[in-house]
Every structure is written in C-alpha cells, then in structure tokens.
Design an enzyme around this catalytic site. Sequence first.
Site, PDB file in Angstrom:
ATOM      1  N   ASP A  39       0.857  -1.197   0.000  1.00  0.00           N
ATOM      2  CA  ASP A  39       0.000   0.000   0.000  1.00  0.00           C
ATOM      3  C   ASP A  39       0.889   1.241   0.000  1.00  0.00           C
ATOM      4  OD1 ASP A  39      -2.136   1.683   0.206  1.00  0.00           O
ATOM      5  OD2 ASP A  39      -2.989   0.777   2.013  1.00  0.00           O
ATOM      6  N   GLU A 134      -2.603   0.260  -4.362  1.00  0.00           N
ATOM      7  CA  GLU A 134      -2.400  -0.913  -3.520  1.00  0.00           C
ATOM      8  C   GLU A 134      -2.684  -2.188  -4.298  1.00  0.00           C
ATOM      9  OE1 GLU A 134      -5.334  -1.767  -0.402  1.00  0.00           O
ATOM     10  OE2 GLU A 134      -6.348   0.063  -1.035  1.00  0.00           O
TER      11      GLU A 134
END
Length: 434
Positions: A39, A134
């Site tokens: 992420d 992500e």
Amino acid sequence: MSRSQITRGARLTQADLARGTDGADGHRDDDGCPILHVDMDAFYASCELRSRPDLVGLPMIVGGDGSRGVVTAATYEARKYGIHSAMPMSRAKRLCPDVVILPPDFALYTEVSAGVMAVFRDVTPLVEPLSLDEAFLDVSGAIRRMGPPAVIAEDIRSRVHDEQGITCSVGVASTKFVAKLASTRAKPDGLLVVPADRVVSFLHPLPVGELWGVGEKTEEALLRLGLTTVGDIAHTPLDTLVRALGQASGAHLAALAWGRDPRSVEVPEGEKSIGNEETFPRDVDDPEVIRRELLRLSEKVAARLRQQGYAGRTVVLKVRFADFSTITRSRTLRSPTDVGRDIYATARDLYDALGLQRARLRLVGVRAEGLVDAAEAPRQMLLDEPELGWREAEQAVDRASARFGRGSVRPARLLGTGEGDGFGGAPVAPRPRG
DNA sequence: TCTGGGGTCCTTCAGCTC
DNA sequence: TCTGGAGCTGAAGGACCC
C-alpha cells in the site's frame, strides 16, 4: 526520505533479514506467509511531492477546491490536524487554515501507479491491484529465486522508493485479509509480518471497525450487539451474526475473526461496469440542464467503453436529490452497446419516467453494466439502419479527439457549455457566483 | 460538518418459466 | 385448468472500499 521500520509486533529486523532466519530453530516468522499487501503511503500526495519538494514537511491535501469538494488525499502532516480523506474541503480548511491545496492530477497518479505495478509484476505474475495505490501479491513462486517473503517485501519497498520516489508499506501474512490489516498497521513506510501461528492473537484485540468490510453501518450493528473487538465477534454464535448482518456478511465476518480467509490472489479479468457521475456546483431543477448533463455523461461513458473495447448491456441512471437521498433506475438493452446515442436515449427515458417535475437534484450519473467484449457483442441491426450509423460517427469522433485533443468534437447540444473534458467538459449547471 | 467519484458486492423483491 | 414451488433474471437499494 526516512526508511524507518516499525518495531512492534513480529516485524523482522534488518539483521533478521540478512541472516535469513528468525530463531535458533531456523523457523522464520514468514514461513507459510506468501501473501503480500503493498500500500503506497498517502499516494496522491506523495506523487505531488515528487515535483514539489518545497512542500515536503508541510500540511498538504489533494482535492477539488470547488464549493462541494472533498479531500482526496492528505499528507501525514495534514493528518495531524485531524484531516482525512473524504472530508469536506471546507472543514479541512477550518481545521488547518494554512494547509496547501493541490488539484488532483490523475494522469500523473496513473503513470506512477503503472511503474509501481511493473515492479510488482517483476516479482510475481500473481498481482491483484485493488486500486491505483495498492495490490495483493502471491509470492509463493518467487521464494526460491528471491528469498523469503519478508526479504521480497523489503526488496519491493526499496525498488518502489528508488524507482518512483515514494514510500510504501507492506503487510506479510498467510491470508489476504491479515496482510491487508498488517500493511495498515505498518504505515507509514513500514513492514509488518504476521506469522501464521500468531494470527488469532494479532486479530482478537483489534476493534471491529478495523476489519476489512466493516464500515459505519456494520460497526453500529456490531456495537448494538455489544461486540467491540474482533475477539468478541469470534466468540459470538454464527446465528446471531447472521441475524444481525445477513447470511453472507455474518458468515464472512465469523470466518475472518478466526483468521480464516480462503480467497486467493486473483489476477483481474476486466471491468464489470463503467460509469461517470457529476455533482452540480449548485442543485439543479431545470430538466433541460439535467438532460444535457445526461448527454455529456453518456458520451463520456461510451467513449470509455470504446477505448477499452467493451459494450454494456444495462444502463443505470443515478439521481441524488438535494437532501442527499439517492435512487437508481436501470434498463437492460436487447443487445450490448458502446454508442453514446443509445446510452443517452436510455438514460433520458429513465430520467423522464421518474416524472420529477422540478425536483432539485444534486447529482446525476450514468453507468454501463453487464460489460462484454465489444468485438464479440451481438448487435441489433434494424431494417432501415444506414450502412454507417452512430457507432461509426462516434468512432470518428474518437479519432478526432485522439488527434486534436479531447472535446475538440462534441454534440451540438453541448457546445458552449464550457471547456471540454471528454466530450462535454465542465458541468453544465450554473456555476456559483461571486 | 455536510458529505466526490469510481467502483464492487450483497440483499431483497418481483416477474417469468417450467 | 389451476396452483404452488424452484430457479433464474432483472431491478433497486444499500454498504463498503480507495
């Protein structure tokens, strides 16, 4: 930029990574943990800081600065003031009057994202992007070549930093959902491994709201049952959860609470729907203005369908009223289409059928669902259909737009409605004065 | 305080066919 | 001929995610 790593939990130290083991018995914390969740940290804001180093260390947000804009991304400095994404801009400015505001540049974010995803695919073909910033990775097949999952995770973090100039956080675990929780807790710029035999002790103290899939409403429902932690959910009878949340959600949460998540990393096959919506700067009650906006949105959706090679079978109209209540109406066509004219005709019919008179609308949206490959989509041919129809005309517009710029050719009804983005450009509703 | 835009998935209900 | 149930599909709305 700091390369600090979190030190809590079961995170491996640099020494562990170099040594390759995590204990005297040779057992590694990342044994049986092939799932990575990567992420980016404050992604949009980090992308902007690459070209604006003068803003590093300052509270900065990315978002629309219009009367109804919200925060799209905030630096960690801005977050210290209580600012977070999806917060109304007006409130963010009240919380931090000195905050720097930048308009979003999605072309830039898409470009950086492509670079980051290329790093992931260099490691493994099993990459499941969740958004621009992500993705899940299954690195089972890369362990022999690159080393244990934690080493692979560190390698990815270094490469993303060196090649793209932004930082990311990585969660390493045996399942997607635990890896996702781990990356959140590793933020910013960290790495967290949750060993397979410590999943339950990691999960049970967490508040229910941290579970992936538990939003405001579900959290309220759980709190009404007196459930505040994941451990509470784990020790609640399945029947109770199903009664409160429904069959799918109840069973799903019960499994997650014990760390059971059978979902594998799936490489996505394609889009399921494509749509566009627009919030007017001010509420609109003029049906002609609303129909014009539907035309603009329909043309935009159709152009995106053609660009990606899709045709949609169902057209969905979305209407949000001034009081924020929202309705949708949909119609399934006899055959899939990627023609703006057809999408607009359907969206307009759905709108007219509502019989809204002069109800004040805040937002309208058009979406195409039931997407199929346009090349294989059956097309409804009419007896009196000319050899070259609207589809060919719109393809010609696509070519003109590619050559002369987006919005260079557009329907006559949309001329003079503002500068174009896609076909129609700015919202056609009246702009706020003053 | 006042709520964007782009998506996915789930639930419920109605209508249709067998 | 009528009725009820199963299964499917479409429609609508809601919740959630980033």
